[in-house]
Motif scaffolding. Structure first.
Motif, PDB file in Angstrom:
ATOM      1  N   SER A   1       0.842  -1.193   0.000  1.00 30.10           N
ATOM      2  CA  SER A   1       0.000   0.000   0.000  1.00 30.10           C
ATOM      3  C   SER A   1       0.880   1.248   0.000  1.00 30.10           C
ATOM      4  CB  SER A   1      -0.947   0.006   1.205  1.00 30.10           C
ATOM      5  OG  SER A   1      -0.204   0.073   2.403  1.00 30.10           O
ATOM      6  N   PHE A   2       0.267   2.366  -0.336  1.00 28.87           N
ATOM      7  CA  PHE A   2       0.992   3.629  -0.399  1.00 28.87           C
ATOM      8  C   PHE A   2       0.529   4.545   0.712  1.00 28.87           C
ATOM      9  CE2 PHE A   2       1.414   1.981  -4.631  1.00 28.87           C
ATOM     10  CZ  PHE A   2       2.678   2.372  -5.016  1.00 28.87           C
ATOM     11  N   TYR A   3       1.478   5.196   1.362  1.00 32.53           N
ATOM     12  CA  TYR A   3       1.172   6.245   2.336  1.00 32.53           C
ATOM     13  C   TYR A   3       1.588   7.554   1.678  1.00 32.53           C
ATOM     14  CZ  TYR A   3       1.767   9.485   6.156  1.00 32.53           C
ATOM     15  OH  TYR A   3       1.707  10.595   6.954  1.00 32.53           O
ATOM     16  N   ILE A   4       0.628   8.473   1.543  1.00 35.96           N
ATOM     17  CA  ILE A   4       0.910   9.743   0.878  1.00 35.96           C
ATOM     18  C   ILE A   4       0.472  10.887   1.783  1.00 35.96           C
ATOM     19  CG2 ILE A   4       0.453  11.174  -1.147  1.00 35.96           C
ATOM     20  CD1 ILE A   4      -0.126   8.574  -2.680  1.00 35.96           C
ATOM     21  N   GLU A   5       1.386  11.829   1.970  1.00 39.19           N
ATOM     22  CA  GLU A   5       1.132  13.004   2.809  1.00 39.19           C
ATOM     23  C   GLU A   5       1.335  14.245   1.945  1.00 39.19           C
ATOM     24  OE1 GLU A   5       3.559  15.150   6.363  1.00 39.19           O
ATOM     25  OE2 GLU A   5       3.438  12.961   6.420  1.00 39.19           O
ATOM     26  N   GLY A   6       0.317  15.094   1.906  1.00 39.37           N
ATOM     27  CA  GLY A   6       0.404  16.310   1.110  1.00 39.37           C
ATOM     28  C   GLY A   6       1.166  17.415   1.823  1.00 39.37           C
ATOM     29  N   LYS A   7       1.656  18.378   1.040  1.00 36.22           N
ATOM     30  CA  LYS A   7       2.335  19.534   1.628  1.00 36.22           C
ATOM     31  C   LYS A   7       1.346  20.411   2.382  1.00 36.22           C
ATOM     32  CE  LYS A   7       6.258  19.994  -1.474  1.00 36.22           C
ATOM     33  NZ  LYS A   7       6.955  20.850  -2.420  1.00 36.22           N
ATOM     34  N   ASP A   8       0.214  20.680   1.753  1.00 36.65           N
ATOM     35  CA  ASP A   8      -0.826  21.474   2.390  1.00 36.65           C
ATOM     36  C   ASP A   8      -1.857  20.528   2.984  1.00 36.65           C
ATOM     37  OD1 ASP A   8       0.291  23.916   1.558  1.00 36.65           O
ATOM     38  OD2 ASP A   8      -0.668  23.735  -0.410  1.00 36.65           O
ATOM     39  N   PRO A   9      -2.503  20.965   4.058  1.00 39.53           N
ATOM     40  CA  PRO A   9      -3.548  20.098   4.613  1.00 39.53           C
ATOM     41  C   PRO A   9      -4.667  19.883   3.592  1.00 39.53           C
ATOM     42  CG  PRO A   9      -3.069  21.955   6.079  1.00 39.53           C
ATOM     43  CD  PRO A   9      -2.314  22.182   4.813  1.00 39.53           C
ATOM     44  N   SER A  10      -5.244  18.712   3.626  1.00 37.40           N
ATOM     45  CA  SER A  10      -6.352  18.405   2.707  1.00 37.40           C
ATOM     46  C   SER A  10      -7.596  19.175   3.144  1.00 37.40           C
ATOM     47  CB  SER A  10      -6.637  16.908   2.706  1.00 37.40           C
ATOM     48  OG  SER A  10      -7.177  16.517   3.956  1.00 37.40           O
ATOM     49  N   ILE A  11      -8.594  19.181   2.284  1.00 34.87           N
ATOM     50  CA  ILE A  11      -9.849  19.857   2.615  1.00 34.87           C
ATOM     51  C   ILE A  11     -10.465  19.225   3.861  1.00 34.87           C
ATOM     52  CG2 ILE A  11     -12.211  20.252   1.789  1.00 34.87           C
ATOM     53  CD1 ILE A  11     -11.022  20.475  -1.050  1.00 34.87           C
ATOM     54  N   ALA A  12     -10.400  17.908   3.957  1.00 31.46           N
ATOM     55  CA  ALA A  12     -10.945  17.215   5.130  1.00 31.46           C
ATOM     56  C   ALA A  12     -10.200  17.625   6.396  1.00 31.46           C
ATOM     57  CB  ALA A  12     -10.876  15.704   4.930  1.00 31.46           C
ATOM     58  N   ASP A  13      -8.870  17.741   6.317  1.00 34.80           N
ATOM     59  CA  ASP A  13      -8.089  18.181   7.475  1.00 34.80           C
ATOM     60  C   ASP A  13      -8.445  19.606   7.869  1.00 34.80           C
ATOM     61  OD1 ASP A  13      -6.807  15.757   7.674  1.00 34.80           O
ATOM     62  OD2 ASP A  13      -5.038  16.402   6.542  1.00 34.80           O
ATOM     63  N   LYS A  14      -8.619  20.482   6.872  1.00 36.07           N
ATOM     64  CA  LYS A  14      -8.978  21.871   7.160  1.00 36.07           C
ATOM     65  C   LYS A  14     -10.340  21.940   7.838  1.00 36.07           C
ATOM     66  CE  LYS A  14      -6.294  23.912   3.392  1.00 36.07           C
ATOM     67  NZ  LYS A  14      -6.344  24.563   2.079  1.00 36.07           N
ATOM     68  N   ARG A  15     -11.306  21.168   7.338  1.00 33.47           N
ATOM     69  CA  ARG A  15     -12.639  21.144   7.950  1.00 33.47           C
ATOM     70  C   ARG A  15     -12.578  20.607   9.367  1.00 33.47           C
ATOM     71  NH1 ARG A  15     -16.000  18.932   2.742  1.00 33.47           N
ATOM     72  NH2 ARG A  15     -16.074  20.921   1.634  1.00 33.47           N
ATOM     73  N   HIS A  16     -11.768  19.574   9.562  1.00 35.07           N
ATOM     74  CA  HIS A  16     -11.606  18.995  10.903  1.00 35.07           C
ATOM     75  C   HIS A  16     -11.043  20.028  11.866  1.00 35.07           C
ATOM     76  CE1 HIS A  16      -9.472  16.563  13.986  1.00 35.07           C
ATOM     77  NE2 HIS A  16     -10.611  15.888  13.949  1.00 35.07           N
ATOM     78  N   ASP A  17      -9.996  20.738  11.451  1.00 38.78           N
ATOM     79  CA  ASP A  17      -9.400  21.770  12.299  1.00 38.78           C
ATOM     80  C   ASP A  17     -10.398  22.883  12.598  1.00 38.78           C
ATOM     81  OD1 ASP A  17      -7.051  20.360  12.360  1.00 38.78           O
ATOM     82  OD2 ASP A  17      -6.053  21.573  10.815  1.00 38.78           O
ATOM     83  N   GLU A  18     -11.179  23.266  11.589  1.00 32.80           N
ATOM     84  CA  GLU A  18     -12.190  24.307  11.767  1.00 32.80           C
ATOM     85  C   GLU A  18     -13.253  23.854  12.769  1.00 32.80           C
ATOM     86  OE1 GLU A  18     -15.649  26.154   8.989  1.00 32.80           O
ATOM     87  OE2 GLU A  18     -13.639  26.053   8.081  1.00 32.80           O
TER      88      GLU A  18
END
Length: 195
Positions: free
Chosen positions: A156-173
Protein backbone atom coordinates in the motif's frame (compact mmCIF):
# COMPACT_ATOMS: atom_id res chain seq x y z
CA UNK A 1 -25.08 -50.24 -0.54
CA UNK A 2 -25.11 -47.91 -3.58
CA UNK A 3 -23.75 -44.85 -1.73
CA UNK A 4 -20.61 -46.60 -0.44
CA UNK A 5 -18.51 -46.18 -3.65
CA UNK A 6 -19.54 -42.52 -3.87
CA UNK A 7 -18.53 -41.81 -0.27
CA UNK A 8 -15.29 -43.74 -0.74
CA UNK A 9 -14.28 -41.58 -3.72
CA UNK A 10 -15.38 -38.39 -1.92
CA UNK A 11 -13.52 -39.00 1.33
CA UNK A 12 -10.68 -41.41 0.49
CA UNK A 13 -7.29 -39.65 0.53
CA UNK A 14 -4.97 -41.31 -2.03
CA UNK A 15 -1.78 -39.79 -0.61
CA UNK A 16 -0.47 -40.01 2.97
CA UNK A 17 -2.01 -37.47 5.37
CA UNK A 18 1.42 -36.20 6.47
CA UNK A 19 2.25 -35.39 2.83
CA UNK A 20 -1.16 -33.73 2.51
CA UNK A 21 -0.31 -31.53 5.53
CA UNK A 22 3.22 -30.70 4.37
CA UNK A 23 2.47 -29.77 0.73
CA UNK A 24 0.51 -26.56 1.53
CA UNK A 25 3.05 -25.54 4.17
CA UNK A 26 5.97 -25.85 1.75
CA UNK A 27 4.10 -23.97 -1.00
CA UNK A 28 3.04 -21.25 1.48
CA UNK A 29 6.59 -20.68 2.71
CA UNK A 30 8.01 -20.65 -0.84
CA UNK A 31 5.38 -18.12 -1.99
CA UNK A 32 6.12 -15.85 1.00
CA UNK A 33 9.82 -16.02 0.17
CA UNK A 34 9.25 -15.36 -3.55
CA UNK A 35 6.95 -12.40 -2.89
CA UNK A 36 9.60 -10.99 -0.55
CA UNK A 37 12.31 -11.43 -3.22
CA UNK A 38 10.26 -10.01 -6.08
CA UNK A 39 9.17 -6.98 -4.08
CA UNK A 40 6.20 -5.00 -2.92
CA UNK A 41 5.05 -4.27 -6.43
CA UNK A 42 3.42 -7.70 -6.72
CA UNK A 43 1.29 -6.89 -3.68
CA UNK A 44 0.37 -3.41 -4.88
CA UNK A 45 -1.21 -4.76 -8.11
CA UNK A 46 -0.34 -1.62 -10.00
CA UNK A 47 -1.02 -2.80 -13.51
CA UNK A 48 -2.92 -5.58 -15.31
CA UNK A 49 0.25 -7.66 -15.78
CA UNK A 50 0.89 -7.85 -12.03
CA UNK A 51 -2.75 -8.76 -11.41
CA UNK A 52 -2.55 -11.57 -13.98
CA UNK A 53 0.56 -12.91 -12.26
CA UNK A 54 -1.14 -12.95 -8.86
CA UNK A 55 -4.27 -14.61 -10.19
CA UNK A 56 -2.22 -17.19 -12.09
CA UNK A 57 -0.13 -18.03 -9.03
CA UNK A 58 -3.05 -19.73 -7.31
CA UNK A 59 -3.73 -21.92 -10.34
CA UNK A 60 -0.03 -22.65 -10.81
CA UNK A 61 0.51 -23.96 -7.28
CA UNK A 62 -2.82 -25.77 -6.99
CA UNK A 63 -1.46 -29.16 -8.02
CA UNK A 64 1.57 -28.75 -5.79
CA UNK A 65 -0.79 -28.22 -2.85
CA UNK A 66 -3.33 -30.97 -3.54
CA UNK A 67 -1.27 -33.49 -5.49
CA UNK A 68 -3.34 -36.21 -7.19
CA UNK A 69 -6.14 -35.79 -4.69
CA UNK A 70 -9.63 -34.46 -5.45
CA UNK A 71 -11.30 -35.82 -2.32
CA UNK A 72 -13.24 -33.68 0.12
CA UNK A 73 -11.07 -34.97 2.95
CA UNK A 74 -7.91 -33.97 1.07
CA UNK A 75 -9.32 -30.48 0.46
CA UNK A 76 -10.20 -30.07 4.13
CA UNK A 77 -6.75 -31.25 5.21
CA UNK A 78 -5.08 -28.88 2.72
CA UNK A 79 -7.23 -25.94 3.85
CA UNK A 80 -6.51 -26.74 7.51
CA UNK A 81 -2.79 -26.90 6.78
CA UNK A 82 -2.79 -23.51 4.99
CA UNK A 83 -4.81 -21.83 7.74
CA UNK A 84 -2.62 -23.37 10.44
CA UNK A 85 0.68 -22.22 8.89
CA UNK A 86 -0.75 -18.74 8.32
CA UNK A 87 -1.98 -18.58 11.94
CA UNK A 88 1.46 -19.65 13.17
CA UNK A 89 3.37 -17.18 10.95
CA UNK A 90 1.10 -14.23 11.88
CA UNK A 91 1.56 -14.89 15.61
CA UNK A 92 5.30 -15.39 15.20
CA UNK A 93 5.62 -12.08 13.33
CA UNK A 94 3.46 -10.32 15.94
CA UNK A 95 5.87 -11.39 18.66
CA UNK A 96 9.07 -10.61 16.75
CA UNK A 97 9.39 -7.15 15.16
CA UNK A 98 12.90 -8.00 13.91
CA UNK A 99 11.65 -11.07 12.07
CA UNK A 100 8.74 -9.03 10.69
CA UNK A 101 11.15 -6.47 9.22
CA UNK A 102 13.33 -9.25 7.81
CA UNK A 103 10.41 -11.01 6.11
CA UNK A 104 8.30 -8.03 5.09
CA UNK A 105 11.04 -5.49 4.47
CA UNK A 106 10.80 -1.78 5.13
CA UNK A 107 8.83 1.04 3.62
CA UNK A 108 10.52 2.77 0.69
CA UNK A 109 10.29 6.54 0.31
CA UNK A 110 9.37 7.40 -3.28
CA UNK A 111 8.70 11.15 -2.94
CA UNK A 112 10.32 13.72 -0.62
CA UNK A 113 9.14 17.34 -0.66
CA UNK A 114 7.61 16.99 -4.13
CA UNK A 115 10.72 15.35 -5.61
CA UNK A 116 10.59 11.80 -6.95
CA UNK A 117 13.39 9.49 -5.84
CA UNK A 118 14.21 7.83 -9.17
CA UNK A 119 16.58 5.36 -7.54
CA UNK A 120 13.79 4.12 -5.24
CA UNK A 121 11.42 3.87 -8.22
CA UNK A 122 13.98 1.79 -10.10
CA UNK A 123 14.55 -0.47 -7.08
CA UNK A 124 10.81 -1.12 -6.80
CA UNK A 125 10.38 -1.44 -10.61
CA UNK A 126 7.81 1.36 -10.67
CA UNK A 127 7.47 3.78 -13.52
CA UNK A 128 6.95 7.48 -13.00
CA UNK A 129 3.52 7.12 -14.66
CA UNK A 130 2.45 4.39 -12.22
CA UNK A 131 3.49 6.56 -9.27
CA UNK A 132 1.62 9.58 -10.64
CA UNK A 133 -1.46 7.41 -11.15
CA UNK A 134 -1.33 6.39 -7.48
CA UNK A 135 -0.91 10.02 -6.44
CA UNK A 136 -3.89 11.05 -8.59
CA UNK A 137 -6.02 8.34 -6.97
CA UNK A 138 -5.25 9.95 -3.63
CA UNK A 139 -6.60 13.30 -4.81
CA UNK A 140 -3.39 15.13 -5.70
CA UNK A 141 -3.12 16.89 -9.05
CA UNK A 142 0.67 17.28 -9.23
CA UNK A 143 3.71 15.63 -7.72
CA UNK A 144 4.88 18.92 -6.18
CA UNK A 145 1.77 18.85 -3.92
CA UNK A 146 3.09 15.69 -2.23
CA UNK A 147 5.30 16.16 0.82
CA UNK A 148 5.98 12.46 1.40
CA UNK A 149 5.07 9.19 -0.39
CA UNK A 150 6.07 5.72 0.81
CA UNK A 151 5.49 2.25 -0.59
CA UNK A 152 4.71 0.16 2.48
CA UNK A 153 5.87 -3.47 2.87
CA UNK A 154 2.30 -4.69 2.30
CA UNK A 155 2.14 -2.95 -1.10
CA UNK A 156 0.00 0.00 0.00
CA UNK A 157 0.99 3.63 -0.40
CA UNK A 158 1.17 6.24 2.34
CA UNK A 159 0.91 9.74 0.88
CA UNK A 160 1.13 13.00 2.81
CA UNK A 161 0.40 16.31 1.11
CA UNK A 162 2.34 19.53 1.63
CA UNK A 163 -0.83 21.47 2.39
CA UNK A 164 -3.55 20.10 4.61
CA UNK A 165 -6.35 18.41 2.71
CA UNK A 166 -9.85 19.86 2.61
CA UNK A 167 -10.94 17.21 5.13
CA UNK A 168 -8.09 18.18 7.47
CA UNK A 169 -8.98 21.87 7.16
CA UNK A 170 -12.64 21.14 7.95
CA UNK A 171 -11.61 19.00 10.90
CA UNK A 172 -9.40 21.77 12.30
CA UNK A 173 -12.19 24.31 11.77
CA UNK A 174 -14.65 22.06 13.58
CA UNK A 175 -12.26 21.62 16.51
CA UNK A 176 -11.79 25.41 16.74
CA UNK A 177 -15.56 25.94 16.84
CA UNK A 178 -16.02 23.23 19.47
CA UNK A 179 -13.31 24.82 21.59
CA UNK A 180 -15.04 28.22 21.30
CA UNK A 181 -18.39 26.67 22.29
CA UNK A 182 -16.79 24.95 25.29
CA UNK A 183 -15.37 28.27 26.48
CA UNK A 184 -18.77 29.98 26.07
CA UNK A 185 -20.48 27.21 28.05
CA UNK A 186 -17.84 27.44 30.79
CA UNK A 187 -18.30 31.22 30.92
CA UNK A 188 -22.09 30.85 31.20
CA UNK A 189 -21.74 28.30 34.01
CA UNK A 190 -19.39 30.55 35.98
CA UNK A 191 -21.85 33.47 36.01
CA UNK A 192 -23.91 33.77 39.15
CA UNK A 193 -27.49 32.76 38.63
CA UNK A 194 -29.93 35.67 38.60
CA UNK A 195 -33.49 35.20 39.66
Amino acid sequence: MILTPMFDSMFHVPIPILEKLLRPIVVYLVLVLLLRIFGKRELAQLNPFDLVVLLSLSNTVQNAIIGDDNSVTGGVIGAFSLLAINWFVVRLLFRSPKLTRALEGRAVVLVRDGQIDNKALKTEALTREELIEVIHRQGFEHIHEVHHCELEPNGSFYIEGKDPSIADKRHDELLTRLDALSKEIAALRSRPATT
